[in-house]
Scaffold this active site. Structure first.
Site, PDB file in Angstrom:
ATOM      1  N   GLN A 177     -10.647   8.669  -6.394  1.00  0.00           N
ATOM      2  CA  GLN A 177     -10.635   8.518  -7.854  1.00  0.00           C
ATOM      3  C   GLN A 177      -9.218   8.319  -8.397  1.00  0.00           C
ATOM      4  OE1 GLN A 177     -13.078   8.293 -10.232  1.00  0.00           O
ATOM      5  NE2 GLN A 177     -14.540   8.125  -8.548  1.00  0.00           N
ATOM      6  N   HIS A 236      -1.551   4.482  -1.600  1.00  0.00           N
ATOM      7  CA  HIS A 236      -0.606   3.795  -2.478  1.00  0.00           C
ATOM      8  C   HIS A 236       0.100   4.758  -3.424  1.00  0.00           C
ATOM      9  CE1 HIS A 236       0.170  -0.417  -2.206  1.00  0.00           C
ATOM     10  NE2 HIS A 236      -1.050  -0.631  -1.753  1.00  0.00           N
ATOM     11  N   HIS A 240       2.958   1.924   3.247  1.00  0.00           N
ATOM     12  CA  HIS A 240       1.887   2.634   2.525  1.00  0.00           C
ATOM     13  C   HIS A 240       0.663   2.834   3.416  1.00  0.00           C
ATOM     14  CE1 HIS A 240      -0.988  -0.640   1.569  1.00  0.00           C
ATOM     15  NE2 HIS A 240       0.075  -1.401   1.623  1.00  0.00           N
TER      16      HIS A 240
END
Lengths: 430, 430, 430, 430
Positions: free
Chosen positions: C29, C108, C125
């Protein structure tokens, strides 16, 4: 092997080797020479597309509808069970559905509906399609299986069929069907109008089935597809009024109807003759007759080929009732009395069905259609406020004038004069 | 009064009353019966659109280009000044440009480029367009003004024109022109392919002009339009190789070329005869000859009308050089030696220009084209890495076979055998 | 149960109940608060979309690619056989592929690549994504099956994996992969540019596999997909130069990089801390520091938040070589010598990979990629003239100036003066 | 100088140097941090676009509307004459219109309408916009001219204005206005739904003006735009019911409203404080409070930030009347009596205006709107069968439940039980 063709509306359309063979038959190839929308290209220059691509498109759309229904557990099982009653499995039913979709328009006359004037009373282009399919019976049954012709015919004919086939028939031609979904999208694409677009992917996604009254299954939709269905109905309404019944197209349809009288002898009772003719023949014919001044059909041919059409001087709203129409006829008569020695007057009734659902305050009984909501079957017209209030039919009346001598151009002033006169008469006539 | 028509690519196209009259002349209406892409609909069923809508589209695109240039202070003033030299103002120039755009294809033969086989050597369809425009001179000059015919002709003919007219000519047919911008978009739309789309709005937005060498102005673009221009060039490349030179279309072009020999007498030196014929006549002709077995052109007509085409057994890359082509010819000869008594072999060279710009490592001199960057004129090919490396032409060679008896179907096995044989021969031939 | 969400690019995206649970975890989320394109919305106001929708999109695209490969008899069987070697069936492999796609960007940092400045040297990342996935191991294996974490990690990490997993890994991140297909389309959609569109449906349709060198399978395409692949490469090139390395975005990336130094302590070696931060925190931070004049990072924060950016005075072409870059550095130095007491000068190198295929005349070895043509495996770069000539990388150098006192506005004249000066210096520097 | 920005809906949007300055002010830049659709991205992940791009879009749309009206001889002259009465010329009026369009939403609170709960009763976000515009008066009048603030305010405020300004006001916010045209298209684009599309180009094309009753001019349309107007109304209906009042969005709007109580003190009577806050502050606030269990607003914050929302158990049709609503309230009360100790129940009224035109059988007086047909002004509702039958408002009532302890997940069985119970109660309640 899987064959494919690039379609301007649906992307790639795939078909089997057997279907390829049917497509290659001259009876089907002839559709390359039947424009979908007759002389509509006089109004929308892009509208020169053919029944050939439409027929492939209907095959694609009906398959998508059927596949969507079959992929869902509940409706898939219901379909399987229902087909079993008449000894069909889903794979075979799909083949039949695709073939019927492909061939449903094979009986179209030159200029599609434009040419229908020469079909005997009480018959429709579907009857010709059936005649041609029956004529192809031997070849079809060799390619597919015995009895396929009979099944295909049942999906195309108007009369009642085996209840277990009704669902398939409705997929091709019903309230939400592959035929109209394809032509609305396709005609919009080639005409360059937005009217006919609707969210067909969502509509197909929301399809479902319910138990019909007489043993078969009825098409239904889930509640989340209701606005996509409204959009389909509106698309139909807009395309009918803006394209199919455009005032200029309607006047040419009148000429076409008149001209087609000259073709009456060409089609024997055996409809197979139809396969001998297409738009090329009809156009070549116009051109010839447009030069033959003594020919009784000269005027029609001349008008069509040289685009010498009447000008509209009066138009009702799109939703006339019987009284409005009587009034229009009155206006037409009165104008004719005054002007017919100087001008050629013409009255036209453009009408069409927008939908067949049960709605508020219409005399005629509509068809019940169900929406599935919270696992309950609800009447479409109780769920959709738009459709509930949407008339089933539109009917527009128009009056046109032109010079009695068709080579003479009618002046803008004359048209304006009659326009004003028509509005004056309108006020008087009751 | 402003008239308008709905176009499938550009939305509404507007035209004046005078232009309406020209559009209504039979010479222009005839384009309704000339398909833009000949028999391409055998491959892409939607490709039945006509030169009529394309011609309207070119008029629209060239106006947008001209208007865009005029709206900018600097280029607007340069254009005004340049036109003044030859006594034209911008409004008149725009009229001439629009008329030339509208009429540039009026000389197309049936089946567009397909029918060009019958034009005398050294002539092109533009020459026929010019003949027809000159034939219409009196009527045109009555509608517009004296001398307009001469101006329009200069915008269409290949030879050098008044330097001050070069810009207008380039807008219709140059490196970035209204003609190709329209047909790439339009053909993509009706075929249903993505190849021909490019950001034409941005490209038009970035247009500019610079001083030409001989006194007139040259079209140029601002730096921010460079990628849109690259996309135009690529669109052309893709449309040529995937649509216009599609292997199936090419084989029918071969038949067409063969068949058109039978029409040679029909067009006198006076090209006006061309206006008597269109696709309807040619199709009617095919059909007749396809039934006349004794006719020397029967085979071509039969193949075309009944879609009995050769199968491709060998294909080179899209960018052959002279050596590759010689090699292909060698393969063809060797296969012919072995198989010609059983099969009908055919070699085809499909070629086309992708662009005409100056590029790296090409023998042929290219045209200089400038990009305006930081107020400096820079060579396009130094600014665009894509175009610099893009060959000017493609040239693909293909070998096809078919049965010597065209009613006989060649087996898939036979095709496969020759395909393998061709690859074997390829390895040997040098 | 099947869950679905409406996606702005792919229509409906479907996901299972298990996947829904993963999507609902705060770690996923959080991607709702990470903009896909950092500060690109300063240039393209629509570019505020998030990694959340992109991650769902990649899951959808990788499934479509995998399903397409599996539906074809030959490649379906090859995949089945290959997966069997490592004990996986197709259904399980699909689950792993979807999960890895969903989670590939979970690591990220705020402002996506913008925030990467704080990752320790040598890490990417993807390494953070892996850390987070490993942190979720217990929960994941409870939902799916033991070992899924390990499989997912192998699909994301850079290092070599089991050869039998390479195909899945390449679907997520390879030469033709779900990640870039999704972001090119999605970024174009929200920015409102056309650059990133390509015929992804056709490209997916043409996917195939061939035997790899080390036992696994390699992705390949059939010959008819070659132009769609070219379009993908060009889309990447255009999006990189026009959007991702836009001159204004680049200057903000410079400030961001500078600012992120202040965050260095926030992320411990254990990357899990990353999940505590998102764009909201970073923006709130900017705002605070933009007001604190004594803060050593004040300038960066002030520039970013108040959009006070340098102006570009010099730019090279998009394809510089080492010499060009040396020259640009020379210009920068010389300008700095003259102007640094009045202005703040800055040099920026914007670079990126366009593709990794083997091409003509490049030092660096490229990756072989195969096109299947006539059942033969051919090298992509021999089949595609476009890709053969397309450089693997672009590298643009830009010089910017601004006032030394950031609240002061630099005049248009000053910018013009330095622009001209830069061009003068350019001529001298070798 | 002309500046431009790429817009995701309208292509390039152009603006002057003066407008650029206004755009760069922090009061306008703040809109970059106000999402257009609050928490709608919980349902449609793409819906994170901002008031910033919408405001630019409205400026563009209102200019196009105004320009279209001015380009036509008749309406252009009427506008010129009408503006002259109040001492304005068309160029100045256009400037005012653009500025008012740009600034009309500058007073939006965080989360747009979501945050409106804290505005004092009787005030609307337009009032805040006006406060901010008045606060900017000095700067605005320095850039433009004296009195512009007053003119801009008149275009935004609800109360009656100078009759001669009414047309401009209606272009920004009326029955067919730039504001809704922009948001319908833009929200559809970013959400990825088709609902909000309509043929806005045709609608703008068909705009006209007629003499108003009180001296000014009223917007009207020509008859050929009637179906485009119907489509606008339907687009609004679909977007309202499917997006803006989506059942999940509505429940979050409830929490938002509850939460915003905690912000009440933040905005003094002087609305200028509003410019201190945006979505970033509100989100940061949620996060903090979502962790503070003792905070009286903890529950709202926790629900919003952690997406713990109620489940819908009952829903009426979209067009309830007073009786239906009373019935729903009855159902809610009865369910509350039975279940409130176990569950947290909530009733929500989602309502909105679809249009304000005069229609059949509605108590409330509607606004007259005219269609120009045969040079006569006809009532829209007599011309459009669709709008005549379309209710002005929709009003849907929904009942939701959730666990009393928000960290606890309510079971699917519990939801189903209450759903069935609600239907039982529905049958009893009258």
């Amino acid at each position: 092997m899987v064959n494919k063709v690039r379609d301007s509306v649906h992307g790639f359309i795939y078909f089997t080797d057997i279907e390829k063979e049917v497509i290659n038959w001259p009876e089907f190839q002839r559709l390359r020479y039947i424009k979908q929308l007759a002389l509509t290209n006089y109004v929308y220059p892009g509208a020169v597309h053919t029944r050939f691509e439409h027929s492939l498109g209907v095959m694609e759309m009906s398959s998508r509808m059927f596949d969507r229904l079959c992929i869902k557990t509940r409706s898939g099982e219901m379909i399987e069970k229902s087909l079993k009653v008449i000894g069909l499995d889903k794979k075979t039913a799909r083949q039949v559905l695709r073939l019927a979709s492909l061939l449903h328009d094979v009986g179209h006359l030159p200029f599609s509906h434009g040419g229908e004037a020469i079909i005997p009373k009480g018959k429709k282009h579907e009857d010709i399609s059936i005649s041609i399919i029956e004529y192809l019976q031997e070849k079809l049954e060799k390619l597919y299986f015995k009895d396929i012709t009979n099944l295909v015919v049942q999906l195309i004919q108007k009369q009642v069929v085996l209840p277990e086939l009704k669902l398939l028939k409705d997929i091709i031609s019903g309230n939400i069907d592959a035929d109209r979904m394809d032509y609305l999208l396709r005609d919009s694409h080639h005409c360059g109008v937005d009217y006919g677009y609707f969210d067909h992917k969502r509509l197909i996604e929301s399809l479902s089935v319910i138990e019909g009254i007489n043993g078969g299954l009825d098409l239904a939709i889930k509640h989340d597809g209701i606005h996509a269905l409204e959009a389909l109905i509106l698309a139909r309404y807009y395309m009918f009024t803006q394209v199919y019944c455009h005032r200029t197209r309607r006047i040419y349809d009148n000429y076409l109807k008149g001209y087609m009288e000259s073709w009456k002898g060409k089609i024997s009772d055996n409809f197979i003759d139809v396969t001998k003719y297409d738009d090329v023949d009809l156009i070549a014919d116009f051109r010839r007759v447009a030069e033959e001044e003594s020919n009784p059909f000269h005027n029609f041919a001349y008008r069509i080929y040289n685009r010498k059409h009447h000008s509209m001087i009066y138009e009702t709203s799109e939703f006339t009732d019987a009284r409005d129409r009587r009034k229009s006829e009155g206006i037409y008569k009165q104008l004719s009395n005054i002007y017919s020695k100087d001008y050629n007057l013409l009255i036209d009734h453009g009408e069409g069905n927008i939908h067949k659902f049960l709605v508020d305050g219409e005399d005629e009984a509509g068809e019940e259609f169900y929406v599935i909501r919270n696992d309950r079957e609800c009447l479409l017209t109780e769920e959709s406020h738009i459709i509930k209030k949407m008339p089933k039919k539109f009917h527009v009346v128009r009056i046109y004038i032109d010079s009695n001598i068709i080579s003479e151009k009618i002046s803008k002033e004359a048209i304006d004069e009659l326009r004003i006169k028509a509005l004056e008469v309108e006020r008087e006539v009751r």
